[in-house]
Design a protein around this motif. Sequence first.
Motif, mmCIF file in Angstrom:
data_model
loop_
_atom_site.group_PDB
_atom_site.id
_atom_site.type_symbol
_atom_site.label_atom_id
_atom_site.label_comp_id
_atom_site.label_asym_id
_atom_site.label_seq_id
_atom_site.Cartn_x
_atom_site.Cartn_y
_atom_site.Cartn_z
ATOM 1 N N TYR A 116 44.664 50.924 46.264
ATOM 2 C CA TYR A 116 43.757 52.021 46.379
ATOM 3 C C TYR A 116 43.042 52.434 45.172
ATOM 4 N N GLY A 117 43.966 52.839 44.172
ATOM 5 C CA GLY A 117 43.381 53.128 42.756
ATOM 6 C C GLY A 117 42.598 52.299 42.411
ATOM 7 N N GLU A 118 42.943 50.861 42.268
ATOM 8 C CA GLU A 118 42.091 50.029 41.922
ATOM 9 C C GLU A 118 40.716 49.762 42.564
ATOM 10 N N GLU A 119 40.887 49.941 43.908
ATOM 11 C CA GLU A 119 39.596 49.962 44.616
ATOM 12 C C GLU A 119 38.649 50.945 43.949
ATOM 13 N N LEU A 120 39.169 52.180 43.790
ATOM 14 C CA LEU A 120 38.365 53.387 43.223
ATOM 15 C C LEU A 120 37.641 52.835 42.034
ATOM 16 N N VAL A 121 38.709 52.457 41.029
ATOM 17 C CA VAL A 121 38.253 52.027 39.778
ATOM 18 C C VAL A 121 37.004 50.974 39.721
ATOM 19 N N ILE A 122 37.206 49.872 40.785
ATOM 20 C CA ILE A 122 36.132 48.877 40.904
ATOM 21 C C ILE A 122 34.826 49.516 41.151
ATOM 22 N N GLU A 123 34.964 50.376 42.504
ATOM 23 C CA GLU A 123 33.731 50.916 42.970
ATOM 24 C C GLU A 123 32.798 51.746 41.873
ATOM 25 N N THR A 124 33.701 52.749 41.046
ATOM 26 C CA THR A 124 33.401 53.636 40.005
ATOM 27 C C THR A 124 32.709 52.593 38.983
ATOM 28 N N ALA A 125 33.455 51.702 38.308
ATOM 29 C CA ALA A 125 32.856 50.754 37.397
ATOM 30 C C ALA A 125 31.574 50.164 37.614
ATOM 31 N N LEU A 184 39.784 67.531 33.597
ATOM 32 C CA LEU A 184 39.979 67.781 35.130
ATOM 33 C C LEU A 184 40.291 66.397 35.602
ATOM 34 N N GLY A 185 39.771 65.180 35.179
ATOM 35 C CA GLY A 185 39.939 63.893 35.779
ATOM 36 C C GLY A 185 41.403 63.463 35.135
ATOM 37 N N PHE A 186 41.783 63.738 34.190
ATOM 38 C CA PHE A 186 43.060 63.604 33.507
ATOM 39 C C PHE A 186 44.151 64.231 34.597
ATOM 40 N N PHE A 187 44.107 65.505 34.900
ATOM 41 C CA PHE A 187 44.984 66.171 35.565
ATOM 42 C C PHE A 187 45.004 65.816 37.154
ATOM 43 N N ILE A 188 43.897 65.310 37.486
ATOM 44 C CA ILE A 188 43.700 64.813 39.074
ATOM 45 C C ILE A 188 44.660 63.465 39.023
ATOM 46 N N ALA A 189 44.368 62.896 37.966
ATOM 47 C CA ALA A 189 45.358 61.472 37.915
ATOM 48 C C ALA A 189 46.914 61.767 37.862
ATOM 49 N N LEU A 190 46.861 62.657 36.973
ATOM 50 C CA LEU A 190 48.506 63.225 36.774
ATOM 51 C C LEU A 190 49.118 63.803 38.040
ATOM 52 N N ILE A 191 48.414 64.283 38.696
ATOM 53 C CA ILE A 191 48.950 64.797 40.068
ATOM 54 C C ILE A 191 48.983 63.894 41.188
ATOM 55 N N THR A 192 48.167 63.133 41.102
ATOM 56 C CA THR A 192 47.992 61.793 42.030
ATOM 57 C C THR A 192 49.308 60.891 41.640
ATOM 58 N N MET A 219 38.139 60.501 36.380
ATOM 59 C CA MET A 219 39.558 60.131 37.064
ATOM 60 C C MET A 219 39.678 58.768 36.826
ATOM 61 N N MET A 220 38.605 57.816 36.633
ATOM 62 C CA MET A 220 38.979 56.560 36.441
ATOM 63 C C MET A 220 39.604 56.273 34.986
ATOM 64 N N ALA A 221 38.867 57.049 34.120
ATOM 65 C CA ALA A 221 39.420 57.197 32.734
ATOM 66 C C ALA A 221 40.795 57.692 32.629
ATOM 67 N N GLY A 222 41.221 58.667 33.439
ATOM 68 C CA GLY A 222 42.524 59.298 33.526
ATOM 69 C C GLY A 222 43.632 58.268 33.996
ATOM 70 N N ILE A 223 42.963 57.523 35.174
ATOM 71 C CA ILE A 223 44.054 56.488 35.661
ATOM 72 C C ILE A 223 44.421 55.536 34.660
ATOM 73 N N GLU A 224 43.465 55.006 34.081
ATOM 74 C CA GLU A 224 43.455 53.874 33.139
ATOM 75 C C GLU A 224 44.347 54.394 32.097
ATOM 76 N N HIS A 225 44.367 55.548 31.676
ATOM 77 C CA HIS A 225 45.165 56.306 30.637
ATOM 78 C C HIS A 225 46.645 56.072 30.937
#
Length: 318
Positions: free
Chosen positions: A67-76, A210-218, A146-152
């Motif tokens: 699901y995270g990768e689908e979000l990354v794909i759609e956002t990218a 903000l995106g970093f902390f959303i990714a951290l919590i997720t 958030m995409m950048a945070g997930i990729e981090h």
Amino acid sequence: MLLAKPVKKVFAKVFPSQLVDLTEQVANIPIRHFDFKFSPDELDVKFFMQKEWATAYFAALSIFLTYGEELVIETARHHRDQIKDPILKQRLTSLIGQEAIHSKVHEEYNETMIPNHLPVQLYRFLAEQVFNNTFLKFPQPLKLSMMAGIEHFTAVFAQYAMTHQDIFNHSLDEKTRALWLWHMLEESEHKDIAYDTYQVLSANYSLRILGFFIALITLGVGVGAGALFLPFLRRPQNTLSLSFWREAKGSWNLLFGLKDGVFGSSLGHIFDYLRPSFHPNDHDTSELLDYFKKELLDPETGTLTPYFIKEFTPAIRS
């Protein structure tokens, strides 16, 4: 190959002390196709260091990743159209392609968990509710952050995995080992693309954090909660098993130990993202990538060679 001038100017403004020279950083990133032919009979529910609870985290993560990768794909895809530099646009295409293959292969892997009594369908339902009702409704700038945070976070785990390769060597489940090594290789390979895209299109520090902390919590709380309950949903008698509880300390240390734990020992790397001048390539993995490309992809001896189908590199288009 040099970064085109418009993007070079942006990086000079965003990173005045460290202009990113893509002569070396922007190697062509291929999109690789694999067929692992996963089998439920080969799945090891204690793959990681023979610790069930630690393995459960990565089982839950595998389900979440689709699901995270689908979000990354759609956002990218959405933001690729706004990128003027042809090299960064090509790299975004490579990111999209690699993530699409990750999602496909992890779905195939997740299917093998079902006959092994892991709650894949339940976790898919929960992930769908979270993504459909929250993340996918975010405005695009926040999605990009958030995409950048997930990729981090995936880059942090990739670096840990490549420097602690032994964690993959305590099981006969060679396909799971190959899956994670391949995934970590490619996460490290494209670790700077989402961040560079964010910096070019926004560079807003507060939104980035903000995106970093959303990714951290997720990834921490959400996936962690899934991992917490997974062993009991798979095997309810674990609640009364002394051997399971004796093993729990080892799982905790493997994940959160400050000395060698996946996340405990990576806290400095994780929170380095908060540094205003942070860039993913501050944590240089070029030598690790060279080593693992040889080890994993060598035509004769590579770990991934038995599963490899083909690869291609997207063309650079203006």
